[in-house]
Scaffold this motif. Structure first.
Motif, PDB file in Angstrom:
ATOM      1  N   TYR A  29      -5.095  59.446-108.874  1.00  0.00           N
ATOM      2  CA  TYR A  29      -5.767  60.020-107.709  1.00  0.00           C
ATOM      3  C   TYR A  29      -5.891  61.536-107.833  1.00  0.00           C
ATOM      4  O   TYR A  29      -5.005  62.198-108.360  1.00  0.00           O
ATOM      5  CB  TYR A  29      -4.997  59.696-106.427  1.00  0.00           C
ATOM      6  CG  TYR A  29      -5.233  58.300-105.918  1.00  0.00           C
ATOM      7  CD1 TYR A  29      -6.246  58.034-105.001  1.00  0.00           C
ATOM      8  CD2 TYR A  29      -4.453  57.237-106.358  1.00  0.00           C
ATOM      9  CE1 TYR A  29      -6.469  56.743-104.530  1.00  0.00           C
ATOM     10  CE2 TYR A  29      -4.670  55.949-105.897  1.00  0.00           C
ATOM     11  CZ  TYR A  29      -5.684  55.711-104.987  1.00  0.00           C
ATOM     12  OH  TYR A  29      -5.910  54.446-104.530  1.00  0.00           O
ATOM     13  N   ASP A  32      -6.262  65.789-103.637  1.00  0.00           N
ATOM     14  CA  ASP A  32      -6.650  65.587-102.244  1.00  0.00           C
ATOM     15  C   ASP A  32      -7.244  64.187-102.035  1.00  0.00           C
ATOM     16  O   ASP A  32      -7.994  63.956-101.094  1.00  0.00           O
ATOM     17  CB  ASP A  32      -7.633  66.662-101.790  1.00  0.00           C
ATOM     18  CG  ASP A  32      -8.924  66.675-102.609  1.00  0.00           C
ATOM     19  OD1 ASP A  32      -8.963  66.046-103.692  1.00  0.00           O
ATOM     20  OD2 ASP A  32      -9.891  67.321-102.174  1.00  0.00           O
ATOM     21  N   GLN A  34      -7.859  60.292-101.141  1.00  0.00           N
ATOM     22  CA  GLN A  34      -7.655  59.639 -99.855  1.00  0.00           C
ATOM     23  C   GLN A  34      -7.844  58.139 -99.973  1.00  0.00           C
ATOM     24  O   GLN A  34      -8.522  57.655-100.877  1.00  0.00           O
ATOM     25  CB  GLN A  34      -8.590  60.227 -98.818  1.00  0.00           C
ATOM     26  CG  GLN A  34     -10.048  60.134 -99.184  1.00  0.00           C
ATOM     27  CD  GLN A  34     -10.933  60.950 -98.262  1.00  0.00           C
ATOM     28  OE1 GLN A  34     -10.486  61.526 -97.287  1.00  0.00           O
ATOM     29  NE2 GLN A  34     -12.210  60.995 -98.569  1.00  0.00           N
ATOM     30  N   GLU A  36      -8.453  54.708 -97.295  1.00  0.00           N
ATOM     31  CA  GLU A  36      -8.621  54.126 -95.974  1.00  0.00           C
ATOM     32  C   GLU A  36      -8.460  52.622 -96.121  1.00  0.00           C
ATOM     33  O   GLU A  36      -9.138  52.001 -96.932  1.00  0.00           O
ATOM     34  CB  GLU A  36      -9.992  54.453 -95.387  1.00  0.00           C
ATOM     35  CG  GLU A  36     -10.182  53.872 -94.000  1.00  0.00           C
ATOM     36  CD  GLU A  36     -11.492  54.266 -93.359  1.00  0.00           C
ATOM     37  OE1 GLU A  36     -11.958  53.519 -92.481  1.00  0.00           O
ATOM     38  OE2 GLU A  36     -12.072  55.311 -93.739  1.00  0.00           O
ATOM     39  N   ARG A  44      -5.476  55.694 -92.473  1.00  0.00           N
ATOM     40  CA  ARG A  44      -5.967  56.657 -93.454  1.00  0.00           C
ATOM     41  C   ARG A  44      -4.791  57.438 -94.037  1.00  0.00           C
ATOM     42  O   ARG A  44      -3.885  57.828 -93.309  1.00  0.00           O
ATOM     43  CB  ARG A  44      -6.953  57.607 -92.797  1.00  0.00           C
ATOM     44  CG  ARG A  44      -8.242  56.927 -92.420  1.00  0.00           C
ATOM     45  CD  ARG A  44      -9.221  57.919 -91.777  1.00  0.00           C
ATOM     46  NE  ARG A  44     -10.438  57.231 -91.389  1.00  0.00           N
ATOM     47  CZ  ARG A  44     -10.621  56.659 -90.205  1.00  0.00           C
ATOM     48  NH1 ARG A  44      -9.672  56.690 -89.300  1.00  0.00           N
ATOM     49  NH2 ARG A  44     -11.760  56.050 -89.935  1.00  0.00           N
ATOM     50  N   TYR A  45      -4.873  57.668 -95.333  1.00  0.00           N
ATOM     51  CA  TYR A  45      -3.839  58.406 -96.059  1.00  0.00           C
ATOM     52  C   TYR A  45      -4.544  59.445 -96.916  1.00  0.00           C
ATOM     53  O   TYR A  45      -5.544  59.139 -97.541  1.00  0.00           O
ATOM     54  CB  TYR A  45      -3.019  57.461 -96.932  1.00  0.00           C
ATOM     55  CG  TYR A  45      -2.468  56.297 -96.139  1.00  0.00           C
ATOM     56  CD1 TYR A  45      -1.236  56.392 -95.506  1.00  0.00           C
ATOM     57  CD2 TYR A  45      -3.207  55.123 -95.991  1.00  0.00           C
ATOM     58  CE1 TYR A  45      -0.738  55.331 -94.749  1.00  0.00           C
ATOM     59  CE2 TYR A  45      -2.715  54.065 -95.246  1.00  0.00           C
ATOM     60  CZ  TYR A  45      -1.491  54.177 -94.626  1.00  0.00           C
ATOM     61  OH  TYR A  45      -1.010  53.139 -93.872  1.00  0.00           O
ATOM     62  N   ARG A  46      -4.002  60.664 -96.932  1.00  0.00           N
ATOM     63  CA  ARG A  46      -4.641  61.732 -97.701  1.00  0.00           C
ATOM     64  C   ARG A  46      -3.572  62.560 -98.406  1.00  0.00           C
ATOM     65  O   ARG A  46      -2.555  62.898 -97.822  1.00  0.00           O
ATOM     66  CB  ARG A  46      -5.466  62.626 -96.787  1.00  0.00           C
ATOM     67  CG  ARG A  46      -6.222  63.678 -97.544  1.00  0.00           C
ATOM     68  CD  ARG A  46      -7.054  64.542 -96.599  1.00  0.00           C
ATOM     69  NE  ARG A  46      -7.975  65.309 -97.393  1.00  0.00           N
ATOM     70  CZ  ARG A  46      -9.256  65.032 -97.544  1.00  0.00           C
ATOM     71  NH1 ARG A  46      -9.786  64.016 -96.939  1.00  0.00           N
ATOM     72  NH2 ARG A  46     -10.015  65.785 -98.306  1.00  0.00           N
ATOM     73  N   GLU A  50       1.182  61.279 -98.701  1.00  0.00           N
ATOM     74  CA  GLU A  50       0.801  60.129 -97.874  1.00  0.00           C
ATOM     75  C   GLU A  50       0.455  58.925 -98.730  1.00  0.00           C
ATOM     76  O   GLU A  50       0.793  57.792 -98.378  1.00  0.00           O
ATOM     77  CB  GLU A  50      -0.361  60.500 -96.953  1.00  0.00           C
ATOM     78  CG  GLU A  50       0.042  61.471 -95.857  1.00  0.00           C
ATOM     79  CD  GLU A  50      -1.096  61.790 -94.898  1.00  0.00           C
ATOM     80  OE1 GLU A  50      -2.135  61.082 -94.900  1.00  0.00           O
ATOM     81  OE2 GLU A  50      -0.947  62.772 -94.145  1.00  0.00           O
ATOM     82  N   SER A 105     -11.523  58.680-103.537  1.00  0.00           N
ATOM     83  CA  SER A 105     -11.340  57.860-102.340  1.00  0.00           C
ATOM     84  C   SER A 105     -11.310  56.379-102.697  1.00  0.00           C
ATOM     85  O   SER A 105     -11.954  55.931-103.639  1.00  0.00           O
ATOM     86  CB  SER A 105     -12.434  58.136-101.310  1.00  0.00           C
ATOM     87  OG  SER A 105     -13.672  57.619-101.742  1.00  0.00           O
TER      88      SER A 105
END
Length: 121
Positions: A29, A32, A34, A36, A44-46, A50, A105
């Motif tokens: 990842y 930043d 993310q 969902e 939601r995690y970002r 998280e 994402s």
């Protein structure tokens, strides 16, 4: 067109999930990045912290219940994946990527479930 292998990154994601390798999974990842998830409400995690909290519990479930690759498909802006947990619960995940070749994402949602009438067991 990207100069990195989007399908290869998702295959690496699948391998990390199967192995329960949290560190490798998080490294796929963007910083930043993310996620969902709409499988049980919308969550939601970002960012790495998280994502780590989310994936730590998910990988525990995958390792105890089993994780299977059902279908992987390139799409115009990324890769779509369908996987199963415990051999029956099917999840659809859509991946989008940063220019640096990291997952920017992920959107996961319940996939169309197999009919119990079609079970071969």
């Amino acid at each position: 067109m990207s100069d990195f292998d989007q399908m290869g990154i998702v295959v690496d994601w699948v391998d990390a999930c199967r192995k329960g390798d949290l560190s490798t999974l998080l490294d796929l990842y963007a910083d930043d990045g993310q996620l969902e998830c709409t499988c049980n409400g919308t969550h939601r995690y970002r960012g790495r912290g998280e994502l780590e909290t989310y994936w730590r519990s998910q990988l525990n479930t995958f390792s105890s219940a089993g994780f299977g690759l059902e279908e992987i498909t390139p799409v115009p802006y990324g890769v779509d994946l369908e996987y199963s947990v415990a051999g029956s619960l099917r999840i659809h995940a859509s991946f989008r990527f940063s220019p640096e070749g990291k997952i920017y994402s992920t959107l996961c949602e319940p996939a169309r479930q197999n009919s119990p009438d079609g079970c071969a067991c």
